[in-house]
Design a protein around this motif. Structure first.
Motif, PDB file in Angstrom:
ATOM      1  N   ARG A  61     -42.651  16.364  -2.971  1.00  0.00           N
ATOM      2  CA  ARG A  61     -42.351  14.979  -3.344  1.00  0.00           C
ATOM      3  C   ARG A  61     -43.289  13.981  -2.681  1.00  0.00           C
ATOM      4  N   ASP A 104     -34.943  14.530  -6.662  1.00  0.00           N
ATOM      5  CA  ASP A 104     -34.768  13.108  -6.945  1.00  0.00           C
ATOM      6  C   ASP A 104     -34.330  12.313  -5.717  1.00  0.00           C
ATOM      7  N   PHE A 146     -37.011  10.033  -3.384  1.00  0.00           N
ATOM      8  CA  PHE A 146     -37.707   8.816  -3.812  1.00  0.00           C
ATOM      9  C   PHE A 146     -36.781   7.606  -3.713  1.00  0.00           C
ATOM     10  N   ARG A 147     -37.298   6.520  -3.178  1.00  0.00           N
ATOM     11  CA  ARG A 147     -36.538   5.273  -3.206  1.00  0.00           C
ATOM     12  C   ARG A 147     -36.400   4.765  -4.632  1.00  0.00           C
ATOM     13  N   ILE A 204     -37.329   6.405  -8.378  1.00  0.00           N
ATOM     14  CA  ILE A 204     -37.865   7.564  -9.089  1.00  0.00           C
ATOM     15  C   ILE A 204     -38.926   7.149 -10.090  1.00  0.00           C
ATOM     16  N   GLY A 250     -42.142   7.049  -8.243  1.00  0.00           N
ATOM     17  CA  GLY A 250     -42.581   8.401  -7.919  1.00  0.00           C
ATOM     18  C   GLY A 250     -43.234   9.107  -9.094  1.00  0.00           C
ATOM     19  N   ARG A 309     -46.575   7.570  -9.905  1.00  0.00           N
ATOM     20  CA  ARG A 309     -47.569   8.031  -8.924  1.00  0.00           C
ATOM     21  C   ARG A 309     -48.056   9.431  -9.276  1.00  0.00           C
TER      22      ARG A 309
END
Length: 283
Positions: A184, A203, A206-207, A209, A212, A215
């Motif tokens: 992650r 999941d 990630f603050r 998703i 994320g 990215r």
């Protein structure tokens, strides 16, 4: 959407084959099991999510034996390593184990790989320096792919080395089972972008998703690959519901893997609770 099930596969839970049969009957497309060859008693490395380490971490069954039993008891469900800690294995033995499992399951294996989070666990079984673990995994995956595809294979790298050798059987899936990388962080994403056949993140890591996944897609594009060609299997531990699955699907997730609790009674209640979600979303 495909829906997978990830039980803890602890030795005090239901037999893996029984879980696989029930998951197949309930409409899950895949059964996922993790791996820890050992959990050091020192507990110097803190669990990534903090808090006390749950007991099932050091009481997981062997994933290869577990999935072989599941293969014998089922006919359709995918059998997934989620994930195999490849640096904790000898390379030639690992190539044979993976290929054999894919062969006996008639090509149903999804080979998830990862570097792990526990420094002492890796140090107990490997000389790979912790900061170089991702580089070592890249070589390991490259060597495995050679061994699965070629009659005679050799490899010479910084971390993996072996003379020309014949390693059989070959996997039913050629040139080998899909390699999914579980990670992650940014470094892991770059490795997924470089050589993985799929990505299986958590999941809860990630603050946001959305950020994320964006990215991840950017990393894949920078590597010269198509993000849509690298399927996402999203591990869902953060209270899955219909809204969350719809979000993950809209963000490009091919599969959501439901992380189940340990213990037979808790697992049974979990399966009943989420059956409507499986019925509504499963392909």
């Amino acid at each position: 959407m495909k829906i997978g099930l990830a039980p803890t596969n602890s030795d005090y839970g239901p037999a893996t084959a029984d879980m696989a049969v029930e998951a197949e009957q309930r409409g899950y497309d895949s059964l996922w099991v993790g791996e820890h060859s050992n959990i050091p008693a020192s507990r110097e490395t803190v669990h990534p999510d903090g808090g006390e380490l749950p007991e099932f971490y050091w009481r997981m069954r062997d994933p290869f034996v577990s999935l072989a039993a599941a293969a014998a008891a089922t006919s359709k469900i995918k059998l997934a390593m989620g994930v195999c800690l490849v640096l904790e294995h000898e390379i030639l033995d690992l190539a044979k184990s993976v290929a054999t499992l894919d062969e006996v399951s008639d090509g149903r294996l999804l080979f998830g790989v990862g570097v792990g989070w526990n420094r002492e666990e890796l140090a107990n079984v490997s000389d790979v320096p912790w900061p170089l673990r991702y580089n070592a995994m890249r070589e390991t995956v490259a060597a495995l792919r050679l061994l699965w595809a070629e009659h005679e294979a050799a490899y010479s790298g910084e971390f993996v080395n072996f003379a020309p050798a014949w390693v059989y059987p070959k996997p039913a899936q050629q040139p080998g089972p899909p390699v999914l990388v579980g990670c992650r962080g940014r470094i892991g994403m770059r490795h997924v972008a470089e050589y993985a056949d799929g990505w299986c993140p958590l999941d809860v890591g990630f603050r946001d998703i959305r950020v994320g996944i964006e990215r991840f897609r950017t990393a894949v594009e920078e590597a010269g690959r198509d993000p849509d060609a690298i399927p996402i299997s999203m591990y869902c531990y953060a209270n899955p519901d219909a809204e969350k699955l719809e979000l993950y699907g809209s963000l490009g997730a091919e599969r959501v893997v439901l992380g189940a609790p340990d213990g037979a009674d808790r697992l049974a209640r979990f399966l009943d609770r989420y059956q409507p979600l499986v019925d509504a979303f499963a392909d």
